[in-house]
Enzyme design. Structure first.
Site, PDB file in Angstrom:
ATOM      1  N   LYS A   1       2.992  -4.688   1.478  1.00 14.02           N
ATOM      2  CA  LYS A   1       2.516  -3.766   0.442  1.00 14.02           C
ATOM      3  C   LYS A   1       3.727  -3.141  -0.242  1.00 14.02           C
ATOM      4  CE  LYS A   1       0.820   0.573   1.238  1.00 14.02           C
ATOM      5  NZ  LYS A   1       1.329   1.549   0.263  1.00 14.02           N
TER       6      LYS A   1
ATOM      7  N   ASP B   1       0.476  -1.735  -4.692  1.00 15.91           N
ATOM      8  CA  ASP B   1      -0.270  -0.476  -4.525  1.00 15.91           C
ATOM      9  C   ASP B   1       0.184   0.541  -5.572  1.00 15.91           C
ATOM     10  OD1 ASP B   1      -1.610   1.734  -3.465  1.00 15.91           O
ATOM     11  OD2 ASP B   1      -0.211   1.998  -1.805  1.00 15.91           O
TER      12      ASP B   1
ATOM     13  N   LYS C   1      -2.134   2.129  -7.767  1.00 20.18           N
ATOM     14  CA  LYS C   1      -3.226   3.115  -7.958  1.00 20.18           C
ATOM     15  C   LYS C   1      -3.390   3.563  -9.413  1.00 20.18           C
ATOM     16  CE  LYS C   1      -2.766   5.146  -3.303  1.00 20.18           C
ATOM     17  NZ  LYS C   1      -1.467   4.647  -2.831  1.00 20.18           N
TER      18      LYS C   1
ATOM     19  N   ASP D   1      -6.268   5.763 -15.730  1.00 17.03           N
ATOM     20  CA  ASP D   1      -6.018   6.153 -17.128  1.00 17.03           C
ATOM     21  C   ASP D   1      -7.269   5.774 -17.923  1.00 17.03           C
ATOM     22  OD1 ASP D   1      -4.734   6.740 -19.652  1.00 17.03           O
ATOM     23  OD2 ASP D   1      -2.814   6.315 -18.720  1.00 17.03           O
TER      24      ASP D   1
ATOM     25  N   THR E   1      -6.538  10.149   1.664  1.00 13.81           N
ATOM     26  CA  THR E   1      -6.674  10.796   2.982  1.00 13.81           C
ATOM     27  C   THR E   1      -5.903  12.120   3.024  1.00 13.81           C
ATOM     28  OG1 THR E   1      -4.998   9.249   3.724  1.00 13.81           O
ATOM     29  CG2 THR E   1      -7.227   8.812   4.427  1.00 13.81           C
TER      30      THR E   1
ATOM     31  N   ARG F   1       5.281   2.791   9.237  1.00 12.04           N
ATOM     32  CA  ARG F   1       6.291   3.181  10.223  1.00 12.04           C
ATOM     33  C   ARG F   1       6.143   2.608  11.632  1.00 12.04           C
ATOM     34  NH1 ARG F   1       5.525   9.126   8.154  1.00 12.04           N
ATOM     35  NH2 ARG F   1       3.510   8.129   7.788  1.00 12.04           N
TER      36      ARG F   1
END
Ligand code: C5P
Length: 232
Positions: A32, A59, A61, A64, A119, A211
């Site tokens: 990603k 990614d 996002k 508009d 989230t 991570r």
């Protein structure tokens, strides 16, 4: 496309990203690429990672007016990535325009996903700042339903929401879920987390893992452990 582990390459530069990917000599993980890396390095990093044989989830996002998103998606469609995303909050008209822009002349296109509620947004802030009443769960399910009606392939959501999204939108509707940690691992700043094995049980189609793999002492071993737990 079969269920897979996607590594979130949240690195600050192309050099760091390539050094990390060079360590994988036997497998070609799905990766990603997020805003930080894309804005720093531009489309060239996507082309290079594709050239190296990795599948890519871009990614960015998008959010508009429909016309702008349609044109931006048309540009992204030439990058030959496997997945792209947008914010469902942009409305169904924006999602439909995105789908149109993303579809190439030969009818093919990358998977298009919608972000529902981030989230990082608490229910309290959703009520007080966004003026959306009801529960986060209701909002996520409603946005997922809108995405489905607009013709999208699935959503990015917490693994804890994946089950109810599947119930509302059907099992073919994809759920791509970050917030993954090993049972014995460090949570970092993530709060609502699950293990790869639990994400599989709940029904995630793809897990996004950063991570726990990128910061591991042995990233290859961590990646293999993730794949084993999630796919087997
Ligand atoms: O390092 P970690 O496993 O927490 O990385 C998770 C990745 O998924 C990051 O790239 C993060 O931006 C992304 N993400 C997330 N939660 C969302 C949407 C995306 O953690 N709701």
């Amino acid at each position: 496309m079969k269920k897979d582990v996607i590594i979130a390459c949240d690195f600050a530069s192309a050099a760091e990203t390539y050094a990390f990917l060079d360590r994988f000599t036997e497998e070609k993980p799905f990766v990603k690429i997020g805003m930080e890396l894309y804005y720093a390095e531009g489309p060239v990093i996507v082309r290079e990672i594709r050239r190296r044989g990795h599948s890519v989830f871009l990614d960015l996002k998008l959010h508009d007016i429909p016309n702008t998103v349609e044109k931006a998606m048309r540009v992204l469609s030439h990058l030959d990535v496997q997945m792209v995303n947008l914010h469902a909050a942009g409305t169904k008209a924006m999602m439909e325009a995105a789908l149109k822009g993303l579809t190439r002349e030969d009818g093919t296109r990358p998977i298009l996903l919608a972000v529902t509620q981030l989230t990082s947004t608490s229910e309290e802030r959703m009520h007080d700042e966004l003026l959306i009443s009801g529960s986060i769960a209701d909002c996520v399910c409603h946005y997922a339903q809108m995405a489905k009606e607009a013709g999208l392939d699935g959503v990015v959501c917490s693994p804890l929401e994946a089950g109810m999204v599947k119930e509302r939108c059907g099992k073919e509707f994809l759920t791509v879920t970050p917030g993954i940690r090993f049972a014995d691992g460090n949570k970092g700043d993530q709060v609502r987390i699950t293990t790869p094995a639990r994400a599989k049980e709940i029904g995630s189609d793809f897990i996004v893992v950063g991570r726990p793999i990128t910061a591991a002492e042995d990233p290859i071993a961590a990646y293999r452990k993730c794949v084993k737990e999630f796919r087997e």
